[in-house]
Design a protein around this motif. Structure first.
Motif, PDB file in Angstrom:
ATOM      1  N   UNK A   1       0.831  -1.218   0.000  1.00  9.49           N
ATOM      2  CA  UNK A   1       0.000   0.000   0.000  1.00  9.49           C
ATOM      3  C   UNK A   1       0.862   1.263   0.000  1.00  9.49           C
ATOM      4  N   UNK A   2       1.905   1.275   0.810  1.00 10.83           N
ATOM      5  CA  UNK A   2       2.750   2.469   0.920  1.00 10.83           C
ATOM      6  C   UNK A   2       3.595   2.646  -0.349  1.00 10.83           C
ATOM      7  N   UNK A   3       4.013   1.528  -0.977  1.00 14.27           N
ATOM      8  CA  UNK A   3       4.803   1.609  -2.219  1.00 14.27           C
ATOM      9  C   UNK A   3       3.982   2.263  -3.319  1.00 14.27           C
TER      10      UNK A   3
ATOM     11  N   UNK B   1      -5.254   3.476  -1.739  1.00 12.28           N
ATOM     12  CA  UNK B   1      -5.071   2.028  -1.589  1.00 12.28           C
ATOM     13  C   UNK B   1      -5.686   1.597  -0.259  1.00 12.28           C
ATOM     14  N   UNK B   2      -6.631   0.657  -0.311  1.00  9.16           N
ATOM     15  CA  UNK B   2      -7.259   0.144   0.916  1.00  9.16           C
ATOM     16  C   UNK B   2      -6.596  -1.157   1.304  1.00  9.16           C
ATOM     17  N   UNK B   3      -6.354  -1.337   2.605  1.00  9.04           N
ATOM     18  CA  UNK B   3      -5.725  -2.566   3.082  1.00  9.04           C
ATOM     19  C   UNK B   3      -6.400  -3.025   4.370  1.00  9.04           C
ATOM     20  N   UNK B   4      -6.528  -4.345   4.574  1.00  5.66           N
ATOM     21  CA  UNK B   4      -7.123  -4.830   5.820  1.00  5.66           C
ATOM     22  C   UNK B   4      -6.191  -4.548   7.001  1.00  5.66           C
ATOM     23  N   UNK B   5      -6.745  -4.123   8.118  1.00  2.00           N
ATOM     24  CA  UNK B   5      -5.938  -3.790   9.294  1.00  2.00           C
ATOM     25  C   UNK B   5      -6.752  -4.015  10.565  1.00  2.00           C
ATOM     26  N   UNK B   6      -6.055  -4.235  11.679  1.00  8.61           N
ATOM     27  CA  UNK B   6      -6.724  -4.266  12.988  1.00  8.61           C
ATOM     28  C   UNK B   6      -6.745  -2.833  13.488  1.00  8.61           C
TER      29      UNK B   6
ATOM     30  N   UNK C   1      -9.691  -0.873  -8.934  1.00 12.79           N
ATOM     31  CA  UNK C   1      -9.844  -2.282  -8.582  1.00 12.79           C
ATOM     32  C   UNK C   1     -10.575  -2.267  -7.235  1.00 12.79           C
ATOM     33  N   UNK C   2     -10.944  -3.429  -6.687  1.00  5.05           N
ATOM     34  CA  UNK C   2     -11.619  -3.399  -5.373  1.00  5.05           C
ATOM     35  C   UNK C   2     -10.803  -2.698  -4.289  1.00  5.05           C
ATOM     36  N   UNK C   3      -9.456  -2.700  -4.405  1.00  3.51           N
ATOM     37  CA  UNK C   3      -8.630  -2.123  -3.335  1.00  3.51           C
ATOM     38  C   UNK C   3      -7.926  -0.821  -3.703  1.00  3.51           C
ATOM     39  N   UNK C   4      -7.705  -0.584  -4.983  1.00  2.00           N
ATOM     40  CA  UNK C   4      -6.925   0.598  -5.387  1.00  2.00           C
ATOM     41  C   UNK C   4      -7.724   1.455  -6.365  1.00  2.00           C
ATOM     42  N   UNK C   5      -7.725   2.757  -6.122  1.00  2.00           N
ATOM     43  CA  UNK C   5      -8.361   3.692  -7.052  1.00  2.00           C
ATOM     44  C   UNK C   5      -7.320   4.716  -7.498  1.00  2.00           C
ATOM     45  N   UNK C   6      -7.133   4.819  -8.809  1.00  2.00           N
ATOM     46  CA  UNK C   6      -6.189   5.778  -9.385  1.00  2.00           C
ATOM     47  C   UNK C   6      -6.998   6.800 -10.174  1.00  2.00           C
ATOM     48  N   UNK C   7      -6.917   8.059  -9.751  1.00  4.42           N
ATOM     49  CA  UNK C   7      -7.631   9.142 -10.431  1.00  4.42           C
ATOM     50  C   UNK C   7      -6.605  10.119 -10.988  1.00  4.42           C
ATOM     51  N   UNK C   8      -6.812  10.563 -12.215  1.00  2.00           N
ATOM     52  CA  UNK C   8      -5.838  11.464 -12.827  1.00  2.00           C
ATOM     53  C   UNK C   8      -6.528  12.517 -13.675  1.00  2.00           C
ATOM     54  N   UNK C   9      -5.945  13.712 -13.655  1.00  2.00           N
ATOM     55  CA  UNK C   9      -6.363  14.716 -14.640  1.00  2.00           C
ATOM     56  C   UNK C   9      -5.859  14.243 -16.001  1.00  2.00           C
ATOM     57  N   UNK C  10      -6.553  14.624 -17.058  1.00  2.00           N
ATOM     58  CA  UNK C  10      -6.075  14.271 -18.400  1.00  2.00           C
ATOM     59  C   UNK C  10      -5.406  15.506 -19.004  1.00  2.00           C
ATOM     60  N   UNK C  11      -4.624  15.305 -20.058  1.00  2.58           N
ATOM     61  CA  UNK C  11      -3.916  16.427 -20.689  1.00  2.58           C
ATOM     62  C   UNK C  11      -4.922  17.284 -21.443  1.00  2.58           C
TER      63      UNK C  11
END
Length: 373
Positions: free
Chosen positions: A13-15, A55-60, A234-244
């Protein structure tokens, strides 16, 4: 906020987050990752104001909350922790510190308030559809090498994703990239719901970040497109970007339709031969000459400063004799896109653009401009 999370999950997630962060920042908060914990999930968010990744990750989650911490520093710490370790992150708003604990390791990092963290404004998307990861990977992997790095023609600094007329009829989802010297045009079947998608230029950096979401062939990616933004999820990661913000040129004008001189060659063998003879080419021009005759191709380089090289290949070619020069780097990059055994080159004359495709497959077409040698 206090959470415990498995080291491998946290590292992934951090990477993803820290790769979006720009190394040189004038705004300190943009060097940070926003960590939000609630329920049984920790969410890691990073942005450079043009791209945002979540990025979503399972955690306690022992204590819900949020904080921001330097993304690169956190990534380096987690990377160096032993595999399988349980990492505990504890944020203390009063002292403005985040404690990172794993086994006998203990780190205390400075934080910035979550309120200062810019969250990309949500926008209405004109078009929402789902595409398989393998299809998107092919579209972007095969086109990205031709993205221009020339900042003056900023509208070429990305991949043009749009709906186009397919070669065999109907509509296709198409990705095109060009830098004026070479061009890649890749088609895929149009996904349901993409018919009204506006054409957008996806920036080079976004294409690089997107690639990390597309490794699982079974995964379906939710794609949302508006005139100003594009989102891949994806179910865990969302990538949003401005377009050119620019108009991609009419690339159809430079794809030659009348090239009749046909060369068929083993793509891997051709790439290795080009690479070998280019060893002695001058750094500046990287020029390699192709001499075509009956079922014979001679690749040659003649660089007065460093030497000369020549290699002959058995090919399928039955047209009139032709001599044509290319930049070896461009030839190599195009030959390396071929997944099938054979590459087909279609020439007109030594001064006209050359077309390349994989066998008889017209869903992936490449154009390369010749050079004088």
């Amino acid at each position: 906020m206090k959470i415990s999370i498995e080291r491998g999950t946290l590292l992934k997630a951090v990477a993803q987050a820290q790769s979006v962060v720009e190394r040189r920042n004038t705004i300190p908060i943009l060097a940070n990752v926003l960590i939000e914990a609630e329920g049984d999930t920790a969410q890691f968010r990073a942005t450079d104001l043009d791209i945002e990744v979540v990025d979503k990750a399972p955690a306690q989650v022992e204590r819900a909350g949020a904080t921001t911490v330097a993304a690169t520093t956190l990534h380096e710490i987690v990377r160096k922790l032993p595999d399988g370790a349980l990492v505990t992150l504890t944020a203390d708003a009063a002292s403005g510190r985040l404690t990172v604990e794993a086994g006998r390791s203990n780190f205390s990092l400075a934080t910035l308030p979550r309120e200062d963290f810019p969250v990309m404004a949500s926008s209405e998307y004109h078009s929402n559809f789902t595409a398989n990861a393998a299809i998107l990977r092919r579209l972007f992997d095969k086109s990205k090498f031709a993205i221009s790095t020339e900042e003056t023609r900023y509208y070429l600094n990305g991949v043009y994703m749009h709906v186009a007329d397919a070669v065999e009829g109907g509509k296709a989802l198409r990705c095109v990239a060009t830098d004026g010297h070479r061009l890649a045009r890749i088609d895929a079947n149009l996904p349901m719901g993409a018919e009204d998608m506006p054409g957008v230029i996806v920036p080079r950096k976004t294409v690089g970040e997107l690639r990390k979401l597309l490794d699982d062939d079974e995964m379906d990616i939710a794609v949302s497109v508006s005139e100003t933004k594009v989102r891949f999820a994806t179910p865990n990661i969302t990538l949003t970007s401005k377009v050119i913000d620019g108009t991609f040129p009419d690339y159809t004008r430079v794809i030659p339709a009348g090239n009749t001189r046909r060369l068929e060659v083993d793509a891997a063998e051709f790439a290795r031969a080009v690479d070998r003879v280019a060893t002695v080419s001058s750094e500046r021009s990287r020029a390699v000459k192709l001499q075509l005759d009956d079922d014979r191709l001679i690749l040659s380089v003649n660089a007065p400063d460093s030497g000369a090289a020549e290699e002959e290949l058995a090919v399928a070619y039955s047209d009139e004799r032709l001599e044509i020069g290319f930049n070896a780097k461009y030839l190599l990059e195009i030959a390396n896109q071929v997944d099938r055994e054979n590459a087909v080159f279609l020439f007109n004359s030594s001064g006209d653009p050359t077309l390349m495709r994989e066998g008889n497959d017209e869903s992936a077409v490449y154009v390369v401009m010749p050079m004088r040698v």
